[in-house]
Design an enzyme around this catalytic site. Structure first.
Site, PDB file in Angstrom:
ATOM      1  N   ILE A   1      -0.587  -4.283  -1.678  1.00  0.00           N
ATOM      2  CA  ILE A   1      -1.636  -3.428  -1.091  1.00  0.00           C
ATOM      3  C   ILE A   1      -2.775  -3.188  -2.087  1.00  0.00           C
ATOM      4  CG2 ILE A   1      -2.067  -1.109  -0.165  1.00  0.00           C
ATOM      5  CD1 ILE A   1       0.676  -1.138   0.963  1.00  0.00           C
TER       6      ILE A   1
ATOM      7  N   GLY B   1       1.639   7.051  -5.457  1.00  0.00           N
ATOM      8  CA  GLY B   1       0.416   7.822  -5.249  1.00  0.00           C
ATOM      9  C   GLY B   1       0.222   8.137  -3.776  1.00  0.00           C
TER      10      GLY B   1
ATOM     11  N   HIS C   1     -10.480  -9.119   2.143  1.00  0.00           N
ATOM     12  CA  HIS C   1     -10.529  -7.673   2.377  1.00  0.00           C
ATOM     13  C   HIS C   1     -11.676  -7.085   1.576  1.00  0.00           C
ATOM     14  CE1 HIS C   1      -9.270  -3.698   3.360  1.00  0.00           C
ATOM     15  NE2 HIS C   1      -8.940  -3.376   2.134  1.00  0.00           N
TER      16      HIS C   1
ATOM     17  N   GLY D   1       4.444   2.425  -7.090  1.00  0.00           N
ATOM     18  CA  GLY D   1       3.247   3.265  -7.039  1.00  0.00           C
ATOM     19  C   GLY D   1       3.533   4.394  -6.060  1.00  0.00           C
TER      20      GLY D   1
END
Ligand code: TXD
Length: 309
Positions: free
Chosen positions: A119, A12, A176, A10
Site C-alpha cells: 500500500i 499507523g 497510482h 505499519g
C-alpha cells in the site's frame, strides 16, 4: 479449524484501520507490526477489547518483532510516510524506499509463502521493490491502488446521479498518481453506459476529481492522507484471496507482456483467488485511452528505472 493469519506492517492510520476492518469481518487472526514501541500493541489491545461488542472471535497481537510474521497467509504493507499538503506521492520515494527494503527482507525471511499486498507510496515503485527483494512470483505480490481509485470514481458517479454505489461499476487503470487512467467509457450504472446518463462535461469533471481525490483529502486533513477508504480497498483484495472469491479487481500487477509491457507493475484488472493474482485481464483500449495508459506507464517506468535495488 485454524484461522488464516494476516500480518499488517505499519500500525499507523491505514494499518490500524485495516486491523479493525479485518477483525470486524473475522478474516483471520492478525499480527500488527510497527517499529514504534507500544503503538501496535496498543491498537491491537484496543481492537481486542472491542471484540465482545463486535462479536468477533479473531485474535490480534501487536508486535515490534518480525518473527511474529511467521505463518502469515497475507502480508499487508502500509509502512512508510504519508503525504502532507503540497507533496506528490513521488516526493515520498527516498524515505519510503529505505523502509520498504527493510520490510521486504523480513517478509522474505519470515513469511516466504505469503500473498503480499503493498500500500505504501509511491505505490508502483514500492510494489516493484517488494517483488524484486522478496523474489516472490508475480502471483503473490500486488499493489493496492485501482480498487481505491475506482471506488472514488464510483462514489462521485453515484452521488451525481443519486443512485446506490452498488449500481455503479467502473475501472481505473494505470499508475497510482495524477496520471491514472479512469475509463468512463466502460462505466455502467445498473448496466446502462454512463454516457447515456450524464453529459460529457459532467463526466470530465468526475474524471478530474477522481485523479486528484487523494490530494483533496490531504488538503483537508493537513497532517496525512486518506486511510478509511484505502483500508477498505485492501480488505477487499485480502478477502478475495483468503476466501477464493475470484473477484476482478483493478490492482498494480507485474506485467509479463500484457498491455505490451514486460517487467513493470501497472494498474490493470486482475482475478484474485486462492492462487493470488490468477489472471491479468486485457482490455481493448481506444487510441486515446491507450495514449493515456502509455503516458502513465512512462511515468512509472522512469521512477522504477532510477531505483537502486
Ligand atoms: O492508495 C494507496 N496505495 C494509498 C497509499 C492510500 C493511502 C495511503 N497510502 C500510503 O500508505 C501513504 O502514502 C503511506 O506511504 C502509507 C501509510 O499511510 P498512513 O496514513 O497509514 O501513514 P502513518 O499513519 O504515518 O503510518 C505509517 C506507519 C507508522 O506507524 C510508522 O511508525 C510505520 O509506518 N513505519 C514502519 N513500520 C514498519 N517498519 C518500518 N521500517 C517502518 N517505518 C515507519
Amino acid at each position: 479449524m485454524s484461522r488464516p493469519k494476516i500480518a499488517i506492517i505499519g500500525a499507523g492510520q491505514v494499518g490500524g484501520t485495516i486491523a479493525l476492518m479485518a477483525a470486524q469481518k473475522e478474516l483471520g487472526d492478525i499480527a500488527l507490526f510497527d517499529v514504534v514501541e507500544g503503538l501496535p500493541q496498543g491498537k491491537a489491545l484496543d481492537i481486542m477489547e472491542a471484540r465482545p461488542i463486535m462479536g468477533s472471535d479473531v485474535i490480534l497481537i501487536g508486535t515490534n518483532d518480525y518473527r511474529d510474521l511467521a505463518g502469515a497467509s497475507v502480508v499487508i504493507v502500509t509502512a512508510g510516510l504519508p503525504r502532507r499538503p503540497g507533496m506528490s506521492r513521488d516526493d515520498l520515494l527516498a524515505e519510503n524506499l529505505a523502509i520498504i527494503k527493510e520490510v521486504a527482507g523480513n517478509v522474505r525471511e519470515h513469511s516466504p509463502r505469503s500473498f503480499v499486498i503493498v500500500i505504501s507510496n509511491p505505490l508502483d515503485v514500492m510494489v516493484h521493490a517488494m517483488k524484486k527483494i522478496t523474489g516472490f512470483p508475480r502471483e503473490r505480490v500486488v499493489g493496492m491502488a485501482g480498487v481505491l481509485d475506482s471506488a472514488r470514481f464510483r462514489l462521485f458517479v453515484a452521488m451525481e446521479l443519486g443512485v446506490s454505489v452498488r449500481e455503479v461499476s467502473a475501472i481505473v487503470l494505470g499508475g497510482h498518481g495524477d496520471t491514472m487512467v479512469p475509463l468512463p467509457r466502460l462505466c455502467t450504472v445498473g448496466g446502462v453506459p454512463l454516457s447515456q446518463l450524464l453529459g460529457q462535461d459532467r463526466i470530465e469533471a468526475i474524471v478530474r476529481r477522481t485523479r486528484l481525490a487523494g490530494g483533496e483529502i490531504v488538503d483537508l486533513l493537513k497532517t496525512g492522507s486518506a486511510f478509511y477508504s484505502p483500508a477498505a480497498a485492501s480488505i477487499e483484495m485480502a478477502e478475495s484471496y483468503l476466501r477464493d472469491k475470484k473477484r476482478i479487481l483493478p490492482c498494480a500487477a507485474y506485467l509479463e507482456g500484457e498491455y505490451g509491457i514486460s517487467g513493470y507493475f501497472m494498474g490493470v484488472p486482475v482475478v484474485i483467488g486462492s492462487g493470488g493474482v490468477e489472471k491479468v485481464i486485457e482490455i481493448e483500449l481506444t487510441a486515446e485511452e491507450e495514449q493515456a495508459f502509455r503516458r502513465s506507464f512512462e511515468h512509472v517506468k522512469a521512477l522504477v528505472d532510477a531505483l537502486d535495488i
